[in-house]
Design a protein around this motif. Structure first.
Motif, PDB file in Angstrom:
ATOM      1  N   VAL A   7      -2.563   3.967  -7.288  1.00  0.00           N
ATOM      2  CA  VAL A   7      -2.865   2.553  -7.037  1.00  0.00           C
ATOM      3  C   VAL A   7      -1.856   1.960  -6.070  1.00  0.00           C
ATOM      4  CG1 VAL A   7      -3.014   0.261  -8.082  1.00  0.00           C
ATOM      5  CG2 VAL A   7      -4.012   2.234  -9.256  1.00  0.00           C
ATOM      6  N   GLY A   8      -0.574   2.322  -6.270  1.00  0.00           N
ATOM      7  CA  GLY A   8       0.468   1.803  -5.390  1.00  0.00           C
ATOM      8  C   GLY A   8       0.280   2.239  -3.954  1.00  0.00           C
ATOM      9  N   ALA A   9      -0.080   3.513  -3.745  1.00  0.00           N
ATOM     10  CA  ALA A   9      -0.303   4.012  -2.391  1.00  0.00           C
ATOM     11  C   ALA A   9      -1.479   3.299  -1.728  1.00  0.00           C
ATOM     12  CB  ALA A   9      -0.551   5.520  -2.429  1.00  0.00           C
ATOM     13  N   PHE A  10      -2.547   3.100  -2.503  1.00  0.00           N
ATOM     14  CA  PHE A  10      -3.736   2.430  -1.971  1.00  0.00           C
ATOM     15  C   PHE A  10      -3.417   0.989  -1.579  1.00  0.00           C
ATOM     16  CE2 PHE A  10      -7.622  -0.085  -2.512  1.00  0.00           C
ATOM     17  CZ  PHE A  10      -8.496   0.622  -1.694  1.00  0.00           C
ATOM     18  N   LEU A  11      -2.784   0.239  -2.504  1.00  0.00           N
ATOM     19  CA  LEU A  11      -2.477  -1.166  -2.236  1.00  0.00           C
ATOM     20  C   LEU A  11      -1.441  -1.314  -1.126  1.00  0.00           C
ATOM     21  CD1 LEU A  11      -2.387  -2.632  -5.857  1.00  0.00           C
ATOM     22  CD2 LEU A  11      -4.240  -2.750  -4.169  1.00  0.00           C
ATOM     23  N   LEU A  12      -0.448  -0.440  -1.118  1.00  0.00           N
ATOM     24  CA  LEU A  12       0.548  -0.486  -0.057  1.00  0.00           C
ATOM     25  C   LEU A  12      -0.095  -0.216   1.295  1.00  0.00           C
ATOM     26  CD1 LEU A  12       3.467  -0.712   0.907  1.00  0.00           C
ATOM     27  CD2 LEU A  12       3.746   1.739   0.411  1.00  0.00           C
ATOM     28  N   GLY A  13      -1.022   0.745   1.320  1.00  0.00           N
ATOM     29  CA  GLY A  13      -1.727   1.036   2.561  1.00  0.00           C
ATOM     30  C   GLY A  13      -2.502  -0.167   3.073  1.00  0.00           C
ATOM     31  N   VAL A  14      -3.162  -0.880   2.144  1.00  0.00           N
ATOM     32  CA  VAL A  14      -3.919  -2.072   2.536  1.00  0.00           C
ATOM     33  C   VAL A  14      -2.986  -3.133   3.112  1.00  0.00           C
ATOM     34  CG1 VAL A  14      -5.298  -4.006   1.670  1.00  0.00           C
ATOM     35  CG2 VAL A  14      -5.790  -1.674   0.899  1.00  0.00           C
ATOM     36  N   VAL A  15      -1.851  -3.354   2.419  1.00  0.00           N
ATOM     37  CA  VAL A  15      -0.882  -4.346   2.902  1.00  0.00           C
ATOM     38  C   VAL A  15      -0.353  -3.956   4.279  1.00  0.00           C
ATOM     39  CG1 VAL A  15       1.395  -5.351   2.485  1.00  0.00           C
ATOM     40  CG2 VAL A  15      -0.215  -5.089   0.596  1.00  0.00           C
ATOM     41  N   VAL A  16      -0.058  -2.680   4.460  1.00  0.00           N
ATOM     42  CA  VAL A  16       0.498  -2.213   5.731  1.00  0.00           C
ATOM     43  C   VAL A  16      -0.490  -2.394   6.871  1.00  0.00           C
ATOM     44  CG1 VAL A  16       1.231  -0.158   7.003  1.00  0.00           C
ATOM     45  CG2 VAL A  16       2.146  -0.605   4.728  1.00  0.00           C
ATOM     46  N   VAL A  17      -1.767  -2.022   6.656  1.00  0.00           N
ATOM     47  CA  VAL A  17      -2.720  -2.130   7.745  1.00  0.00           C
ATOM     48  C   VAL A  17      -3.026  -3.592   8.077  1.00  0.00           C
ATOM     49  CG1 VAL A  17      -3.798   0.116   7.356  1.00  0.00           C
ATOM     50  CG2 VAL A  17      -4.692  -1.884   6.160  1.00  0.00           C
ATOM     51  N   VAL A  18      -3.043  -4.457   7.063  1.00  0.00           N
ATOM     52  CA  VAL A  18      -3.277  -5.881   7.329  1.00  0.00           C
ATOM     53  C   VAL A  18      -2.096  -6.472   8.107  1.00  0.00           C
ATOM     54  CG1 VAL A  18      -3.512  -8.169   6.288  1.00  0.00           C
ATOM     55  CG2 VAL A  18      -4.832  -6.244   5.389  1.00  0.00           C
ATOM     56  N   TRP A  19      -0.871  -6.173   7.656  1.00  0.00           N
ATOM     57  CA  TRP A  19       0.314  -6.690   8.346  1.00  0.00           C
ATOM     58  C   TRP A  19       0.396  -6.178   9.771  1.00  0.00           C
ATOM     59  CZ3 TRP A  19       4.464  -4.327  10.702  1.00  0.00           C
ATOM     60  CH2 TRP A  19       5.540  -5.168  11.052  1.00  0.00           C
ATOM     61  N   SER A  20       0.200  -4.881   9.944  1.00  0.00           N
ATOM     62  CA  SER A  20       0.319  -4.296  11.280  1.00  0.00           C
ATOM     63  C   SER A  20      -0.788  -4.785  12.197  1.00  0.00           C
ATOM     64  CB  SER A  20       0.312  -2.764  11.196  1.00  0.00           C
ATOM     65  OG  SER A  20      -0.835  -2.294  10.512  1.00  0.00           O
ATOM     66  N   THR A  21      -1.959  -5.085  11.642  1.00  0.00           N
ATOM     67  CA  THR A  21      -3.037  -5.613  12.457  1.00  0.00           C
ATOM     68  C   THR A  21      -2.679  -6.989  13.002  1.00  0.00           C
ATOM     69  OG1 THR A  21      -4.743  -4.389  11.282  1.00  0.00           O
ATOM     70  CG2 THR A  21      -5.450  -6.335  12.465  1.00  0.00           C
ATOM     71  N   GLU A  22      -2.038  -7.814  12.176  1.00  0.00           N
ATOM     72  CA  GLU A  22      -1.611  -9.127  12.658  1.00  0.00           C
ATOM     73  C   GLU A  22      -0.622  -8.983  13.800  1.00  0.00           C
ATOM     74  OE1 GLU A  22      -2.964 -11.901  11.842  1.00  0.00           O
ATOM     75  OE2 GLU A  22      -4.269 -10.870  10.423  1.00  0.00           O
ATOM     76  N   ARG A  23       0.281  -8.021  13.703  1.00  0.00           N
ATOM     77  CA  ARG A  23       1.233  -7.801  14.794  1.00  0.00           C
ATOM     78  C   ARG A  23       0.495  -7.320  16.045  1.00  0.00           C
ATOM     79  NH1 ARG A  23       2.924  -9.339  10.839  1.00  0.00           N
ATOM     80  NH2 ARG A  23       2.307 -11.206  11.984  1.00  0.00           N
ATOM     81  N   LEU A 188      -2.183   6.058   4.064  1.00  0.00           N
ATOM     82  CA  LEU A 188      -1.904   5.669   2.684  1.00  0.00           C
ATOM     83  C   LEU A 188      -3.169   5.228   1.960  1.00  0.00           C
ATOM     84  CD1 LEU A 188       1.449   3.668   2.995  1.00  0.00           C
ATOM     85  CD2 LEU A 188       1.086   5.790   1.712  1.00  0.00           C
ATOM     86  N   VAL A 189      -4.001   4.461   2.639  1.00  0.00           N
ATOM     87  CA  VAL A 189      -5.251   3.998   2.039  1.00  0.00           C
ATOM     88  C   VAL A 189      -6.122   5.179   1.637  1.00  0.00           C
ATOM     89  CG1 VAL A 189      -7.438   2.806   2.484  1.00  0.00           C
ATOM     90  CG2 VAL A 189      -5.289   1.747   3.173  1.00  0.00           C
ATOM     91  N   ASN A 190      -6.294   6.118   2.539  1.00  0.00           N
ATOM     92  CA  ASN A 190      -7.138   7.280   2.250  1.00  0.00           C
ATOM     93  C   ASN A 190      -6.536   8.168   1.172  1.00  0.00           C
ATOM     94  OD1 ASN A 190      -9.603   7.647   4.201  1.00  0.00           O
ATOM     95  ND2 ASN A 190      -7.980   6.750   5.438  1.00  0.00           N
ATOM     96  N   TYR A 191      -5.209   8.348   1.204  1.00  0.00           N
ATOM     97  CA  TYR A 191      -4.542   9.171   0.194  1.00  0.00           C
ATOM     98  C   TYR A 191      -4.678   8.540  -1.186  1.00  0.00           C
ATOM     99  CZ  TYR A 191      -0.841  11.806  -2.161  1.00  0.00           C
ATOM    100  OH  TYR A 191      -0.135  12.596  -3.029  1.00  0.00           O
ATOM    101  N   GLY A 192      -4.444   7.234  -1.262  1.00  0.00           N
ATOM    102  CA  GLY A 192      -4.571   6.544  -2.538  1.00  0.00           C
ATOM    103  C   GLY A 192      -5.995   6.513  -3.044  1.00  0.00           C
ATOM    104  N   ALA A 193      -6.951   6.274  -2.153  1.00  0.00           N
ATOM    105  CA  ALA A 193      -8.356   6.236  -2.550  1.00  0.00           C
ATOM    106  C   ALA A 193      -8.822   7.585  -3.066  1.00  0.00           C
ATOM    107  CB  ALA A 193      -9.220   5.797  -1.368  1.00  0.00           C
TER     108      ALA A 193
END
Length: 315
Positions: A7-23, A188-193
């Protein structure tokens, strides 16, 4: 891997891709300002480009996670039209007059996605065709921007961002950083999923078509609601049109071209037709120049039925 780590890997992946997309988006807007790009092009292309969606889809396809790869297209598109647009309309009804040609393009876009579903496997030829259609569609939108003040005078921030010169190294650095970090987040998203599917026996279709797209595209609700709340209805409509075009034509085209995947039967009989149906419905609402709270509630109810169907199919 424990459940908590999955769950942590999945959620962290989501946070990372959202943050990096904003950048990444910030960097691209800065690049557009340096290049003196038109405000409409910035709003449609840069707001519509969901780099995290592209990254997750391509990585999933290359890793053999077919459900997640196609879910970024069909599940993501359905979430965009039903939840992001629907919830935004419930909160802040949308009033906008779009050129008829743009509405026709919106309605035709999900139908074109069927090219990649022919034969049971997304072919590279179909992927190339979708990318060509994508280029043509974007070229048409650029041409429309020359004849129309597509977003009106209310989109002050978009215009300001387009005209602000800034220093050249900042947008270039943000763009490079965003692209690099998005890829790591997608992994991370794919690994967690994948770990969640194996540990909790979540149906692959539910994880791919509903859970993952909803997690990745949750920010779309904000992108639709905030402009409408501030009276920038053209910006909200532009985000809808641009994002759907990216999902179906660019994302799916890239997936089919780079890593062809087998097409599950449910995508052909459920996910693709559902996306076509709700897009046509949303187009019909916008054809009349408005999207009311009742229209938004209808889209949300349809999505609830869609998600429930996937739950039942997985049991």
């Amino acid at each position: 891997m424990t459940a908590a780590l999955a769950v942590g890997a999945f959620l962290l992946g989501v946070v990372v891709v959202v943050w990096s997309t904003e950048r990444l988006l910030e960097g691209m807007v800065g690049l557009a300002a340096l290049l003196r790009a038109a405000p409409f092009v910035i709003a449609v292309i840069f707001s519509g480009l969901e780099a995290e969606n592209v990254a997750v889809g391509v990585v999933a396809a290359r890793s053999g996670h077919t459900e997640i790869a196609l879910g970024t297209v069909f599940g993501g598109g359905s979430f965009l039209v039903c939840v992001a647009l629907g919830l935004a309309a419930v909160l802040f009804p949308l009033r906008v007059r779009l050129p008829r040609g743009v509405l026709v393009l919106l309605a035709v876009t999900p139908m074109a996605g069927g090219l990649a579903l022919i034969g049971g496997t997304s072919s590279r030829l179909a992927g190339a065709a979708l990318l060509i259609i994508f280029v043509g569609g974007m070229a048409y939108l650029v041409r429309v921007s020359r004849r129309h003040d597509f977003f009106g005078e209310d989109a002050a921030e978009v215009r300001e961002a387009a005209q602000r010169p800034g220093r050249w190294w900042r947008p270039v650095g943000l763009t490079v950083l965003g692209l690099a970090v998005i890829t790591a987040g997608a992994e991370l998203v794919n690994y967690g999923a994948d770990s969640l599917i194996q540990r909790f026996s979540f149906p692959a279709t539910l994880m791919g078509m509903v859970i993952t797209p909803a997690a990745i595209e949750a920010e779309e609700v904000i992108r639709q609601a905030v402009p409408s709340r501030e009276g920038r209805h053209d910006v909200a409509a532009g985000n809808l049109v641009g994002t759907l075009i990216y999902f179906v034509l660019f994302n799916l085209g890239l997936i089919a071209l780079v890593a062809p995947v087998a097409v599950p039967h449910h995508v052909v009989v459920l996910d693709w037709p559902f996306l076509i149906g709700v897009t046509w419905l949303a187009t019909a609402f916008l054809w009349r120049g408005r999207l009311t709270r009742w229209h938004g509630a209808t889209l949300l109810l349809l999505y609830a039925g869609y998600a429930t169907t996937h739950v039942l199919l997985g049991t």
